[in-house]
Motif scaffolding. Structure first.
Motif, PDB file in Angstrom:
ATOM      1  N   TRP A   1       0.839  -1.213   0.000  1.00 26.09           N
ATOM      2  CA  TRP A   1       0.000   0.000   0.000  1.00 26.09           C
ATOM      3  C   TRP A   1       0.861   1.245   0.000  1.00 26.09           C
TER       4      TRP A   1
ATOM      5  N   GLY B   1       1.137   4.051  -2.984  1.00 23.61           N
ATOM      6  CA  GLY B   1       0.993   5.479  -2.712  1.00 23.61           C
ATOM      7  C   GLY B   1       2.215   6.269  -3.132  1.00 23.61           C
TER       8      GLY B   1
ATOM      9  N   ILE C   1      -4.189   7.031  -0.584  1.00 23.79           N
ATOM     10  CA  ILE C   1      -4.242   5.563  -0.630  1.00 23.79           C
ATOM     11  C   ILE C   1      -4.414   4.996   0.774  1.00 23.79           C
TER      12      ILE C   1
ATOM     13  N   ILE D   1     -10.554   2.467  -5.039  1.00 23.02           N
ATOM     14  CA  ILE D   1      -9.136   2.294  -5.359  1.00 23.02           C
ATOM     15  C   ILE D   1      -8.908   2.622  -6.833  1.00 23.02           C
TER      16      ILE D   1
END
Length: 97
Positions: A17, A21, A30, A54
């Motif tokens: 993640w 980002g 994010i 997303i």
């Protein structure tokens, strides 16, 4: 440019993640998708539930970069990524077929 080219991105950990980002330069956004929508993003079912949110964040970035550059940038930060083509696209665009 290939028509129908799909970029597959697998995000299975906090590290992924953060990498996503970092690559798209929207780390704060994010990271906040899960808490804002009250969904855990590490289980697959959570990501599936908020897949549209997303996509709204990631798709414009991929469109700006192009699929090849996006793939390279994501891979550089440790995000699992690959391109996907249908069988028809492979046969019509790959000179070896």
């Amino acid at each position: 440019m290939l028509l129908g080219y799909v970029l597959l991105v697998a995000v299975n950990s906090d590290q992924h993640w953060r990498g996503l980002g970092t690559a798209i330069r929207l780390t704060d956004l994010i990271v906040m998708i899960g808490p804002l929508l009250e969904v855990g993003l590490l289980p697959e079912c959570g990501r599936f539930e908020v897949r549209k949110a997303i996509d709204v964040v990631v798709r414009p970035w991929v469109a700006r970069c192009g699929s090849v550059e996006a793939t390279e940038l994501l891979a550089e930060v440790g995000v699992l990524v690959c391109g996907f083509q249908t069988s028809e696209e492979i046969v019509t665009t790959n000179p070896r077929c």
